[in-house]
Enzyme design. Structure first.
Site, short mmCIF file in Angstrom:
data_model
loop_
_atom_site.label_atom_id
_atom_site.label_comp_id
_atom_site.label_asym_id
_atom_site.label_seq_id
_atom_site.Cartn_x
_atom_site.Cartn_y
_atom_site.Cartn_z
NE ARG A 108 -2.67 1.19 -31.59
CZ ARG A 108 -2.63 -0.12 -31.85
NH1 ARG A 108 -2.76 -0.99 -30.87
NH2 ARG A 108 -2.47 -0.56 -33.08
CG ASP A 109 4.04 6.86 -32.21
OD1 ASP A 109 4.57 7.07 -31.09
OD2 ASP A 109 4.68 6.76 -33.27
CB ILE A 110 0.02 11.33 -28.96
CG1 ILE A 110 -1.35 10.96 -29.53
CG2 ILE A 110 0.13 12.82 -28.69
CD1 ILE A 110 -1.73 11.71 -30.77
#
Length: 275
Positions: A108-110
């Site tokens: 969820r935070d690539i």
């Protein structure tokens, strides 16, 4: 215990999280992840001393340099010169994503700042906002986590009513990351807004035309294929985005194209990078 580790590590203090069973179970799960493109979570716990007070901590391997800094050092106005290198780095990132998705875990935070190189392996870091489901078609929370320019419209833009599937969120972020890697960070905006905003509020075709234009300006080889791949990830519809394993197949084909272009007298029968 500083003698527990034989190499330099990262100790991250976690001040705003209460010591709960969820904190311990979450980090125990991360410590079980074993993949060359995922940073190793080594330990976690609580520390208390008169000097520092009480805080929770997480211990991981230490990377040598993050991808965001590496891109700043490497990228010039002639980014096409290192397209093959960027794709080979991207493959490692996607392998890591494919692995966690196989475990029903979603980062969820690539983004480039959350990828580091360690001993020639590029690894995904910072899983503090990850989500876990029982099945891959299970929706996850609409909690707004991540980084604005890499966030899918389902999370950051009102009016986008798609189901929120963890793998599709990471796929969108992969598309933004690849676009930045082969062009530059300015490509992640259009008309002063994020690509996600434009996908919802304007025409999707405008976003895809922008993507193809900036890739065409920066990339000498495989422009069409690179544009197709990024557009198939940066989609308004979550259901239409490529899965990580499909991305690996697409990148392998592009690398084969590049190899043939560089060596037109001999074709390359490449080994598929899906692992």
């Amino acid at each position: 215990n500083r003698n527990q580790f034989t190499e330099e590590v990262v100790v991250k203090k976690v001040y705003d999280t209460p010591e709960t069973e969820d904190f311990h179970e979450s980090n125990k799960l991360l410590q079980k992840l074993d993949h060359s493109n995922i940073i190793k979570y080594l330990d976690h716990g609580k520390f208390d001393s008169p000097e520092t007070g009480e805080f929770l901590y997480i211990v991981t391997e230490k990377g040598d340099e993050d991808l965001a800094r590496y891109l700043k050092e490497r990228q010039t106005n002639h980014a096409n010169d290192n397209l093959q290198e960027m794709l080979e780095i991207f493959v490692q990132l996607v392998r890591g994503v494919a692995f966690i998705h196989s475990q029903n875990i979603y980062h969820r935070d690539i983004k480039p700042a959350n990828v580091v190189v360690r001993k020639n392996d590029w690894k995904i870091i910072d899983f503090e906002d990850y989500a876990k489901t029982d099945t891959q078609d299970e929706s996850i929370s609409a909690q707004k986590v991540g980084t604005e320019y890499y966030m899918a419209p389902q999370i950051c833009i009102r009016g986008c009513k798609d189901r929120i599937l963890g793998n599709s969120l990471d796929s969108y972020s992969l598309g933004c990351t690849l676009l930045e890697m082969i062009t530059d960070s300015s490509s992640l905006t259009l008309n002063g807004n994020t690509l996600a905003y434009n996908l919802v509020k304007n025409e999707e075709s405008d976003v895809h035309n922008h993507i193809r234009k900036v890739i065409g300006e920066k990339v000498a080889m495989s422009k069409q294929s690179c544009g197709d791949l990024v557009c198939n990830l940066i989609q308004k519809s979550a259901a239409k985005r490529l899965t990580a394993r499909c991305v690996l197949v697409s990148v392998d084909k592009i690398l084969q194209e590049i190899s043939v272009m560089k060596n037109p007298t001999r074709s390359r029968r490449g080994k598929c990078m899906v692992q």
